[in-house]
Design a protein around this motif. Structure first.
Motif, short mmCIF file in Angstrom:
data_model
loop_
_atom_site.label_atom_id
_atom_site.label_comp_id
_atom_site.label_asym_id
_atom_site.label_seq_id
_atom_site.Cartn_x
_atom_site.Cartn_y
_atom_site.Cartn_z
N LYS A 211 0.81 -1.21 0.00
CA LYS A 211 0.00 0.00 0.00
C LYS A 211 0.85 1.26 0.00
O LYS A 211 0.38 2.31 -0.42
CB LYS A 211 -0.95 -0.02 1.19
CG LYS A 211 -1.92 -1.19 1.09
CD LYS A 211 -2.98 -1.32 2.15
CE LYS A 211 -2.96 -0.51 3.35
NZ LYS A 211 -4.02 -0.86 4.31
N ASN B 118 -17.53 4.10 -4.37
CA ASN B 118 -16.31 4.19 -3.57
C ASN B 118 -15.01 4.05 -4.36
O ASN B 118 -13.96 4.52 -3.91
CB ASN B 118 -16.35 3.12 -2.47
CG ASN B 118 -17.38 3.44 -1.41
OD1 ASN B 118 -17.17 4.30 -0.56
ND2 ASN B 118 -18.51 2.77 -1.46
N VAL B 119 -15.05 3.41 -5.51
CA VAL B 119 -13.85 3.28 -6.34
C VAL B 119 -13.83 4.34 -7.43
O VAL B 119 -12.80 4.98 -7.68
CB VAL B 119 -13.76 1.86 -6.95
CG1 VAL B 119 -12.56 1.76 -7.89
CG2 VAL B 119 -13.65 0.81 -5.84
N SER C 150 -16.02 6.97 -7.46
CA SER C 150 -16.57 8.22 -6.90
C SER C 150 -17.76 8.73 -7.70
O SER C 150 -17.93 9.94 -7.87
CB SER C 150 -15.48 9.30 -6.80
OG SER C 150 -14.42 8.87 -5.99
N TYR D 162 -6.10 -0.87 -9.34
CA TYR D 162 -5.47 -0.98 -8.02
C TYR D 162 -6.47 -0.64 -6.92
O TYR D 162 -6.58 -1.37 -5.92
CB TYR D 162 -4.25 -0.04 -7.94
CG TYR D 162 -3.64 0.02 -6.57
CD1 TYR D 162 -2.74 -0.95 -6.13
CD2 TYR D 162 -3.99 1.03 -5.67
CE1 TYR D 162 -2.20 -0.91 -4.85
CE2 TYR D 162 -3.45 1.08 -4.40
CZ TYR D 162 -2.56 0.11 -4.00
OH TYR D 162 -2.04 0.15 -2.72
N LYS D 163 -7.20 0.46 -7.07
CA LYS D 163 -8.17 0.86 -6.05
C LYS D 163 -9.28 -0.18 -5.91
O LYS D 163 -9.74 -0.48 -4.79
CB LYS D 163 -8.75 2.23 -6.39
CG LYS D 163 -7.78 3.38 -6.19
CD LYS D 163 -8.46 4.73 -6.25
CE LYS D 163 -8.92 5.07 -7.65
NZ LYS D 163 -9.51 6.42 -7.72
N TYR E 18 -9.90 -2.23 -2.48
CA TYR E 18 -11.20 -2.09 -1.85
C TYR E 18 -11.81 -3.46 -1.54
O TYR E 18 -12.32 -3.70 -0.44
CB TYR E 18 -12.14 -1.27 -2.74
CG TYR E 18 -13.43 -0.87 -2.06
CD1 TYR E 18 -13.49 0.29 -1.29
CD2 TYR E 18 -14.58 -1.64 -2.19
CE1 TYR E 18 -14.68 0.66 -0.66
CE2 TYR E 18 -15.76 -1.28 -1.56
CZ TYR E 18 -15.81 -0.13 -0.80
OH TYR E 18 -16.98 0.23 -0.17
N SER F 202 -4.56 2.77 -12.09
CA SER F 202 -4.94 3.34 -10.80
C SER F 202 -6.31 2.82 -10.36
O SER F 202 -6.51 2.46 -9.18
CB SER F 202 -4.95 4.86 -10.89
OG SER F 202 -5.43 5.42 -9.68
N THR F 203 -7.24 2.75 -11.29
CA THR F 203 -8.59 2.27 -10.95
C THR F 203 -8.57 0.79 -10.58
O THR F 203 -9.22 0.37 -9.62
CB THR F 203 -9.56 2.52 -12.12
OG1 THR F 203 -9.61 3.92 -12.39
CG2 THR F 203 -10.96 2.03 -11.78
N HIS G 293 2.16 1.22 -3.79
CA HIS G 293 1.12 0.93 -4.79
C HIS G 293 1.60 -0.13 -5.78
O HIS G 293 1.45 0.03 -6.99
CB HIS G 293 0.69 2.21 -5.52
CG HIS G 293 -0.18 3.09 -4.70
ND1 HIS G 293 -1.16 3.89 -5.25
CD2 HIS G 293 -0.25 3.31 -3.37
CE1 HIS G 293 -1.78 4.55 -4.28
NE2 HIS G 293 -1.23 4.22 -3.13
#
Length: 226
Positions: free
Chosen positions: A141, A182-183, A185, A160-161, A165, A157-158, A144
């Motif tokens: 974390k 939440n991922v 937004s 990974y998030k 999550y 990036s998406t 990343h």
């Protein structure tokens, strides 16, 4: 290479120390009075100071006091050298902030061991990696970075998030709508097929460990270790 500053008025001893410490792999500088030592310390910020107690110009105890009052030098370890061996002298040395105290005459082997011990005690602790592991998937974390079955996986990036999550909520079923909020937004939940597309790509990139991401038909997804 650790840098050592020797503040010692006996030049023959300072040269002998310098020679032996350089053979041990240290980089060494010598000065021969207290005021010059204090100035050089503030300029060079060495990794350790060998500081004689009885110095011309400024006593070693006063040099040590000045170092401990200065934020830039307060944490530099100091090994005090002295010809005195009385307990009161050792106590004074420690009270002004010396990390160790060695009485002349001493063997070069002893001083090398003392130096290495002081440097080890004062070495900064290595940061503990902020890792999250589920099955064969490891998420770093802090950096990343994600590895799957020991192989680093290149994620957007998406992606990974999304993975993080789900992994942090292992065992819980997460709806597509909640993932969008939440991922991605997205406040106004629209076409949830974008979630399905990203899940498919994420599983593919993770390889066999990607099967930890389960589809809950008619609702969403969950991630759990098998």
């Amino acid at each position: 290479m650790n840098r050592i500053l020797i503040v010692e008025d006996e030049k023959d001893l300072a040269e002998l120390l310098s020679y032996n410490l350089e053979r041990e792999g240290f980089r060494v500088t010598c000065v021969h009075d207290g005021l010059s030592g204090l100035e050089r310390i503030r300029t060079e910020l060495p990794d350790l100071i060998l500081l004689d107690l009885m110095l011309p110009g400024m006593l070693g105890t006063e040099v040590c006091k000045a170092l401990r009052k200065d934020a830039a030098t307060s944490r530099i370890p100091v090994l005090m050298l002295t010809a005195k061996g009385d307990e009161i002298d050792r106590v004074v040395g420690f009270e002004v902030g010396a990390d160790d105290y060695i009485v002349k005459p001493f063997s070069m082997r002893e001083i090398v061991l003392r130096i290495r011990a002081v440097l080890r005690r004062n070495a900064p602790e290595a940061p503990v990696p902020d890792l999250f592991t589920i099955g064969e998937i490891v998420i770093d974390k802090e950096r990343h970075v994600v590895t799957s079955a020991g192989i680093e996986v290149e994620l957007t990036s998406t992606e990974y998030k999304l993975l993080l999550y789900l992994a942090e909520r292992s065992g819980r079923v997460i709806s597509r709508e909640l993932l969008l909020q939440n991922v991605w937004s997205y406040n106004n939940v629209g076409d949830t097929r974008t979630v399905d597309t990203h899940i498919t790509r994420l599983r593919s990139k993770l390889g066999p460990p990607g099967d930890l991401i389960k589809t809950v038909r008619g609702f969403g997804y969950k991630m759990e270790d098998q």
